[in-house]
Design a protein around this motif. Structure first.
Motif, PDB file in Angstrom:
ATOM      1  N   LYS A  22      54.807   6.780  21.207  1.00  0.00           N
ATOM      2  CA  LYS A  22      54.408   7.009  19.817  1.00  0.00           C
ATOM      3  C   LYS A  22      53.946   5.683  19.204  1.00  0.00           C
ATOM      4  CE  LYS A  22      58.360   8.875  18.522  1.00  0.00           C
ATOM      5  NZ  LYS A  22      59.386   9.600  17.734  1.00  0.00           N
ATOM      6  N   TYR A  23      52.903   5.744  18.401  1.00  0.00           N
ATOM      7  CA  TYR A  23      52.319   4.574  17.761  1.00  0.00           C
ATOM      8  C   TYR A  23      52.008   3.485  18.790  1.00  0.00           C
ATOM      9  CZ  TYR A  23      54.644   7.054  13.957  1.00  0.00           C
ATOM     10  OH  TYR A  23      55.078   8.020  13.092  1.00  0.00           O
TER      11      TYR A  23
ATOM     12  N   SER B 144      56.387  -5.038  12.657  1.00  0.00           N
ATOM     13  CA  SER B 144      55.266  -4.337  12.022  1.00  0.00           C
ATOM     14  C   SER B 144      55.439  -2.826  11.999  1.00  0.00           C
ATOM     15  CB  SER B 144      53.962  -4.684  12.749  1.00  0.00           C
ATOM     16  OG  SER B 144      53.732  -6.070  12.765  1.00  0.00           O
ATOM     17  N   ASN B 145      56.265  -2.270  12.919  1.00  0.00           N
ATOM     18  CA  ASN B 145      56.289  -0.813  13.067  1.00  0.00           C
ATOM     19  C   ASN B 145      57.664  -0.179  12.978  1.00  0.00           C
ATOM     20  OD1 ASN B 145      53.305  -0.191  14.082  1.00  0.00           O
ATOM     21  ND2 ASN B 145      54.007  -2.010  15.192  1.00  0.00           N
TER      22      ASN B 145
ATOM     23  N   LEU C 237      58.347   2.821  10.745  1.00  0.00           N
ATOM     24  CA  LEU C 237      57.849   4.138  11.140  1.00  0.00           C
ATOM     25  C   LEU C 237      58.950   4.990  11.767  1.00  0.00           C
ATOM     26  CD1 LEU C 237      54.453   3.023  12.719  1.00  0.00           C
ATOM     27  CD2 LEU C 237      54.821   4.016  10.451  1.00  0.00           C
ATOM     28  N   MET C 238      60.005   4.331  12.268  1.00  0.00           N
ATOM     29  CA  MET C 238      61.141   5.025  12.864  1.00  0.00           C
ATOM     30  C   MET C 238      62.330   5.098  11.914  1.00  0.00           C
ATOM     31  SD  MET C 238      60.398   6.063  15.968  1.00  0.00           S
ATOM     32  CE  MET C 238      58.799   6.525  15.320  1.00  0.00           C
ATOM     33  N   GLY C 239      62.116   4.727  10.641  1.00  0.00           N
ATOM     34  CA  GLY C 239      63.200   4.799   9.670  1.00  0.00           C
ATOM     35  C   GLY C 239      64.006   3.535   9.554  1.00  0.00           C
ATOM     36  N   HIS C 240      63.607   2.453  10.245  1.00  0.00           N
ATOM     37  CA  HIS C 240      64.317   1.177  10.134  1.00  0.00           C
ATOM     38  C   HIS C 240      63.667   0.332   9.049  1.00  0.00           C
ATOM     39  CE1 HIS C 240      66.566   1.905  13.839  1.00  0.00           C
ATOM     40  NE2 HIS C 240      65.432   2.305  14.382  1.00  0.00           N
ATOM     41  N   GLN C 241      64.462  -0.510   8.420  1.00  0.00           N
ATOM     42  CA  GLN C 241      63.912  -1.455   7.464  1.00  0.00           C
ATOM     43  C   GLN C 241      63.506  -2.722   8.191  1.00  0.00           C
ATOM     44  OE1 GLN C 241      66.636  -2.122   4.249  1.00  0.00           O
ATOM     45  NE2 GLN C 241      65.866  -0.377   3.089  1.00  0.00           N
ATOM     46  N   PRO C 242      62.345  -3.265   7.865  1.00  0.00           N
ATOM     47  CA  PRO C 242      61.922  -4.516   8.508  1.00  0.00           C
ATOM     48  C   PRO C 242      62.932  -5.614   8.265  1.00  0.00           C
ATOM     49  CG  PRO C 242      60.096  -3.508   7.306  1.00  0.00           C
ATOM     50  CD  PRO C 242      61.337  -2.749   6.930  1.00  0.00           C
TER      51      PRO C 242
END
Length: 653
Positions: free
Chosen positions: A368-369, A473-474, A477-482
């Motif tokens: 994914k992505y 950067s991504n 998209l999986m619900g994690h905070q950078p």
């Protein structure tokens, strides 16, 4: 290796006499250390020296190299030069380069794949039965170009390789010997080929059992060849008919086939060209069971010990999901391992495992992505600069499964599967997988790792950077905070109330030589979503099982967050509460410290129990070894008694 000459076998049968009672009949034997006293029917005694006791040959691979063999003192004939000989024990020690049985199987698959350029369309792997004792044997068969008499001798010699192409996988000329000897004690090879209008078929036997039991101190490989150009098998004689007959006799005695007709039948399904390899006397594990498991799945071959580790009756749901993922299945399932063994899918070639083709799989197709990253390794300037494409993305099961790592191939062949370049304690990169082909670095001899060169170290560093950049950067998209986003959000929303903002505000009001010590001084440094234990985040609801020893240690947390240390420069009670991560309310600092201390105490209790379990396991393993030794002694004793009865019966006749 010498394919023709054989060392004469020891005549007679070594029998170690043991004490017998008069009730058993026959002559009595009294044992005295290294001597025995035999009493005949009239009562006359004779002292006879005892032959040395020979322990039974081990069927476990890791113990098979320990056997006694007195080297013979041979001098070369007057017209021959002195040459270095290879002791049979070298076959075993050489095969120990394969720590993993599937790595040995992959070597033989590589040989078949390299035959695609010679017209090979398939390689078959299956279990067959040894016709002499009905034990399982492992079959490899392909329809490649086959080997003529010269080629099969090079194949069964040490260190010779005729593969010079940049596309072929094999290169050291050692894979056949190490892989076959890693899987079983003996291997017989049948090969048919056509070269320059001459059709031949050859048979070669590499038998560790034969070499051990006959006391050879050189590696002897019996071979016979036939010319089939005229549609019948005409023996090809190189030295004398007697040597050819001796080789054939040795093959029949030590192979699974009892007659020349049975040997010739093995060529019937090979076709005009191809090779068949049969590995028999397969190795056993420490429990005396075959290392390869053919019974649990009729369409697969499994590693018994690895499969047993993951076959616990009751496991949590997440553990069961992880064990069903291909990153785990390749540890014990040959079908799963073979499915990802080659990067590019074959167009006119199949791996047929136990009658069913293996479906090739590239995990990059399901990411994914996905993102393609170009890496240009810096190596010898004399070589053309190469670029490596790495496909990186989240697995389709993310974020539920934390599988991560890079599948690194070399010349289309998988070398390191799911290579985890981050530390085990970090949750950064969970669910991120990459796939690349690194032809600029050299694999190790067992093709399960790479040589630790400077190029390899630079690649490892680059992959770490690549994973971190992708995660930063991504991961949202999986619900994690950078990383670092929580601190920034708290500063934006509550610049005066947040610990960092409050501490910064108070720091300005302190004298230049006075600093904030304790909680607030460490807040910005420690506030990180990826740490499983943090005194100021909402991860307090996590179970203690998530506390990893490699993460934030108890000592460092206690040093950074003392329970009673005040914040110098702040009024008492000015900072007693922080906002919870989910915004549901305020959490007392004292309460956070208390909960952390409880977590640490529970963690220590788990560690204590783990140490107790380890001690119990060690004790059980010691008792198991003692039981095995007693079993081996009883087995040896029974074998000696059986030989004694046979000898007495022969003497009576």
């Amino acid at each position: 290796m010498s394919p023709m000459s054989l060392k004469p076998e020891k005549e007679g049968m070594d029998v170690v006499e043991i004490a017998s009672s008069d009730d058993e009949g026959g002559v009595g034997v009294e044992r005295r250390s290294n001597q025995q006293v035999q009493t005949d029917q009239v009562g006359q005694q004779t002292v006879v020296p005892l032959p040395p006791a020979e322990p039974p040959l081990s069927r476990s691979f890791w113990k098979a190299g320990a056997y006694d063999n007195t080297p013979s003192k041979l001098t070369p004939a007057p017209d021959q030069l002195e040459h270095a000989r290879v002791h049979p024990k070298f076959l075993h020690s050489n095969a120990t380069s394969h720590k993993w049985a599937f790595g040995a199987i992959a070597e033989l698959l590589d040989n078949a794949v390299d035959e695609i350029c010679n017209g090979a369309t398939f390689v078959k792997l299956d279990r067959i039965d040894n016709q002499k004792d009905n034990s399982p044997a492992l079959l490899f068969q392909d329809d490649g170009g086959g080997m003529d008499p010269e080629s099969i001798r090079k194949c069964m010699s040490l260190g010779y390789s005729s593969k010079k192409s940049n596309t072929t996988i094999g290169q050291y000329g050692n894979g056949f010997k190490t892989s076959t000897m890693r899987l079983g004690a003996d291997v017989i090879v049948f090969s048919r080929a056509s070269r320059t209008s001459r059709a031949t078929q050859s048979i070669g036997l590499l038998s560790y059992t034969f070499l051990r039991r006959t006391g050879q101190d050189d590696v002897i490989v019996p071979m016979v060849d036939f010319d089939i150009s005229d549609h019948w098998a005409e023996p090809i004689i190189y030295s004398s008919k007697e040597d050819w007959s001796t080789n054939l006799k040795t093959i029949l005695e030590w192979s699974p086939f009892a007659s020349k007709e049975e040997l010739m039948q093995q060529f019937e399904d090979i076709g005009p060209h191809g090779t068949k390899i049969i590995i028999y006397n397969l190795w056993l594990n420490d429990e005396g069971i075959f290392e390869l498991n053919f019974d649990d799945d009729d369409e697969d071959i499994r590693l018994r010990d690895e499969a047993n580790r993951g076959s616990l009756s009751k496991v949590p749901k997440k553990v069961a999901e992880l064990q069903s993922h291909i990153s785990y299945c390749i540890r014990y399932s040959l079908r799963a391992y073979a499915s990802i063994l080659y990067l590019r899918k074959f167009t006119n070639f199949q791996i047929i495992l136990r009658g069913k083709p293996v479906q090739q799989f590239n995990i990059a197709d399901e990411l994914k992505y996905p993102k393609v990253v170009i890496y240009r390794p810096q190596h010898n300037t004399a070589l053309k600069e190469a670029s490596v494409e790495t496909t990186i993305g989240f697995i389709k099961e993310a974020p539920a499964l934390g599988v991560s790592g890079f599948n690194v191939y070399h010349k289309n062949r998988l070398i390191r599967p799911f290579w985890k370049v981050t530390s085990d304690g970090s949750s950064k990169g969970n669910g991120v997988v990459g796939v690349l082909e690194a032809n600029f670095i050299e694999p190790a001899h067992d093709k399960q790792d790479f040589e630790r060169s400077s190029l390899f170290i630079r690649l490892e560093t680059k992959l770490k950077q690549m994973l971190m950049d992708y995660w930063k950067s991504n991961c949202h998209l999986m619900g994690h905070q950078p990383p670092g986003s929580r601190v920034q959000n708290m500063q934006k929303k509550h610049p005066a109330q947040s610990p960092v903002g409050h501490a910064a505000h108070m720091q300005k009001q302190l004298p230049a030589n006075q600093h904030i010590v304790g909680l607030a001084a460490n807040t910005e440094k420690e506030m990180n979503l990826d740490q499983p234990i943090n005194c100021l985040t909402a991860n307090l609801g996590q179970d203690v099982d998530n506390v990893q020893p490699g993460n934030r240690s108890r000592t460092s947390v206690r040093e950074e967050l003392p329970a009673v240390q005040p914040i110098i420069g702040l009024r008492e009670g000015s900072f007693k509460e922080v906002t919870s991560a989910d915004g549901s309310g305020l959490i007392s600092v004292d309460k956070i410290c208390e909960e952390n201390i409880q977590l640490f105490m529970r963690c220590e209790e788990h560690m204590r129990k783990e140490n107790e379990l380890k001690q119990t396991i060690s004790e059980l393993e010691r008792k198991l070894e003692e039981a095995k030794k007693k079993c081996a002694q009883l087995s040896s004793h029974l074998e000696i008694r059986r030989k004694q009865r046979i000898l007495k019966s022969t003497e009576k006749i």
